[in-house]
Design a protein around this motif. Sequence first.
Motif, PDB file in Angstrom:
ATOM      1  N   ALA A  83      20.030 -14.140  21.367  1.00 26.55           N
ATOM      2  CA  ALA A  83      20.575 -14.042  22.719  1.00 26.55           C
ATOM      3  C   ALA A  83      20.572 -12.608  23.232  1.00 26.55           C
ATOM      4  O   ALA A  83      20.543 -12.378  24.444  1.00 26.55           O
ATOM      5  N   VAL A  84      20.596 -11.631  22.331  1.00 23.59           N
ATOM      6  CA  VAL A  84      20.617 -10.226  22.737  1.00 23.59           C
ATOM      7  C   VAL A  84      19.934  -9.394  21.660  1.00 23.59           C
ATOM      8  O   VAL A  84      19.988  -9.726  20.477  1.00 23.59           O
TER       9      VAL A  84
ATOM     10  N   ALA B  73      23.391  -9.333  29.454  1.00 21.27           N
ATOM     11  CA  ALA B  73      22.655  -8.293  28.731  1.00 21.27           C
ATOM     12  C   ALA B  73      21.175  -8.606  28.572  1.00 21.27           C
ATOM     13  O   ALA B  73      20.335  -7.697  28.540  1.00 21.27           O
ATOM     14  N   GLY B  74      20.825  -9.891  28.491  1.00 26.08           N
ATOM     15  CA  GLY B  74      19.433 -10.254  28.274  1.00 26.08           C
ATOM     16  C   GLY B  74      18.509  -9.844  29.403  1.00 26.08           C
ATOM     17  O   GLY B  74      17.313  -9.612  29.188  1.00 26.08           O
ATOM     18  N   THR B  75      19.051  -9.738  30.618  1.00 31.41           N
ATOM     19  CA  THR B  75      18.220  -9.401  31.783  1.00 31.41           C
ATOM     20  C   THR B  75      18.331  -7.932  32.170  1.00 31.41           C
ATOM     21  O   THR B  75      17.659  -7.485  33.095  1.00 31.41           O
ATOM     22  N   GLN B  76      19.179  -7.167  31.489  1.00 30.68           N
ATOM     23  CA  GLN B  76      19.357  -5.752  31.800  1.00 30.68           C
ATOM     24  C   GLN B  76      18.559  -4.882  30.837  1.00 30.68           C
ATOM     25  O   GLN B  76      18.353  -5.250  29.677  1.00 30.68           O
ATOM     26  N   SER B  77      18.121  -3.719  31.328  1.00 26.18           N
ATOM     27  CA  SER B  77      17.496  -2.752  30.432  1.00 26.18           C
ATOM     28  C   SER B  77      18.581  -2.121  29.568  1.00 26.18           C
ATOM     29  O   SER B  77      19.776  -2.146  29.910  1.00 26.18           O
TER      30      SER B  77
ATOM     31  N   ALA C  21      23.368  -4.908  21.462  1.00 22.25           N
ATOM     32  CA  ALA C  21      24.614  -5.309  20.804  1.00 22.25           C
ATOM     33  C   ALA C  21      25.389  -4.087  20.320  1.00 22.25           C
ATOM     34  O   ALA C  21      26.621  -4.036  20.428  1.00 22.25           O
ATOM     35  N   VAL C  22      24.673  -3.097  19.788  1.00 23.99           N
ATOM     36  CA  VAL C  22      25.330  -1.863  19.338  1.00 23.99           C
ATOM     37  C   VAL C  22      25.989  -1.156  20.515  1.00 23.99           C
ATOM     38  O   VAL C  22      27.101  -0.625  20.402  1.00 23.99           O
ATOM     39  N   ALA C  23      25.338  -1.166  21.682  1.00 30.00           N
ATOM     40  CA  ALA C  23      25.924  -0.549  22.880  1.00 30.00           C
ATOM     41  C   ALA C  23      27.179  -1.300  23.326  1.00 30.00           C
ATOM     42  O   ALA C  23      28.180  -0.686  23.715  1.00 30.00           O
ATOM     43  N   LEU C  24      27.137  -2.630  23.260  1.00 25.24           N
ATOM     44  CA  LEU C  24      28.269  -3.452  23.696  1.00 25.24           C
ATOM     45  C   LEU C  24      29.481  -3.327  22.782  1.00 25.24           C
ATOM     46  O   LEU C  24      30.609  -3.648  23.178  1.00 25.24           O
ATOM     47  N   ARG C  25      29.253  -2.877  21.547  1.00 22.71           N
ATOM     48  CA  ARG C  25      30.344  -2.791  20.570  1.00 22.71           C
ATOM     49  C   ARG C  25      31.487  -1.914  21.046  1.00 22.71           C
ATOM     50  O   ARG C  25      32.639  -2.091  20.624  1.00 22.71           O
ATOM     51  N   ARG C  26      31.228  -0.972  21.954  1.00 22.09           N
ATOM     52  CA  ARG C  26      32.265  -0.051  22.427  1.00 22.09           C
ATOM     53  C   ARG C  26      33.352  -0.753  23.233  1.00 22.09           C
ATOM     54  O   ARG C  26      34.457  -0.231  23.369  1.00 22.09           O
TER      55      ARG C  26
ATOM     56  N   PRO D 220      30.896  -6.697  15.468  1.00 23.33           N
ATOM     57  CA  PRO D 220      31.874  -7.796  15.519  1.00 23.33           C
ATOM     58  C   PRO D 220      31.152  -9.145  15.458  1.00 23.33           C
ATOM     59  O   PRO D 220      29.974  -9.250  15.806  1.00 23.33           O
ATOM     60  N   THR D 221      31.876 -10.174  15.045  1.00 21.08           N
ATOM     61  CA  THR D 221      31.271 -11.480  14.796  1.00 21.08           C
ATOM     62  C   THR D 221      30.527 -12.025  16.008  1.00 21.08           C
ATOM     63  O   THR D 221      29.422 -12.567  15.881  1.00 21.08           O
ATOM     64  N   ASP D 222      31.103 -11.884  17.217  1.00 15.51           N
ATOM     65  CA  ASP D 222      30.456 -12.449  18.408  1.00 15.51           C
ATOM     66  C   ASP D 222      29.107 -11.786  18.676  1.00 15.51           C
ATOM     67  O   ASP D 222      28.128 -12.459  19.026  1.00 15.51           O
ATOM     68  N   LEU D 223      29.030 -10.461  18.469  1.00 12.48           N
ATOM     69  CA  LEU D 223      27.773  -9.756  18.692  1.00 12.48           C
ATOM     70  C   LEU D 223      26.777 -10.044  17.569  1.00 12.48           C
ATOM     71  O   LEU D 223      25.572 -10.165  17.802  1.00 12.48           O
TER      72      LEU D 223
END
Length: 325
Positions: free
Chosen positions: A227-228, A251-255, A233-238, A216-219
């Motif tokens: 930023a990520v 997300a930047g500070t998480q594994s 980003a692929v994981a967040l797409r869900r 998606p555009t935001d990711l």
Amino acid sequence: MSGGRKPRPTPNLSALTSPSNTGPSLLISGFTDTPQPAVEDVPVEQITPRATQPRRSFPEAALEQLAASIRTHGVLQPLAVLERPGGYDLIAGERRLRAAKRAGLTRVPVKVFKGLNEAQVRQLAAVENLQREDLNPVDETDAIMDILAAELALPREELSGRLERWKTLRMKDPALGRATEEERAQIARLEELFRSLSKGDWTSFVANRLPILRLPTDLLEAVRSGAVEYTKAVALRRLPEAERAALLAEAGTQSLQALRKEVARRTAALDAQSESDVTALWETLRSPAMKRRLEQLPENEQARARALLGELSGLLQGSPAPTKR
């Protein structure tokens, strides 16, 4: 061994920019020899960036840092431009151009190409940008796709589907015994290109990099700006956009593993909430109060309401009620 960043492989682009034994490569289609551009200093106001530049993201801090370097050392690597009447179209080097303007330069060194068509300009832009150390994964993938489309003589909009089909064919039939002659030739050329690009196996590119372009555009913009990471980003797409917005900031500070677990937890919670909402709606529709309200409706609205309830019941049970014509 130092703990520094592993050096990035340098692409061997000679196969893309030099004539072969069977004639010029598609990258320089229309040339009798590899183009040798002249290097000149030209006014910055005469250079116009193209809307289709492969590089699109210019973080402010990095731009200011480059401008400071240019104030001290000048522009060390010439930009690439296409000569046109009254000025130049930028082929590669938009970040350097912006930083040079910010540094107060009025002229910059450029490699001047002449007489290229739009396809050749896009191909050269992709090759130039692919060699940058700081190219983000989105624009790098875009640049590789531009090169592949040119070298395989395919429209860019058809390329993803072809690559995925060839990957499936290669996985199911490694010897390509069931492939057509044209498919075997295209896959052989694909393998040759990836060796030249030093980008590993093309099937890995199809599996791991092509999904980036479907984000998606935001990711997509978050990956472009740095930023990520694209794997996150692929994981967040869900997640739906509203849900992932807050998680994107963290997300930047998480594994990656922690992020995937959080995405799975939120997805399960959303599924449970959706199921709860459906149950609540169904109970409301079946309640005595709703039945009384239905009986109070005018006859024509009662008929319409009953038809809608019948259609809803059929949909939920997997057998939609027929629609009256």
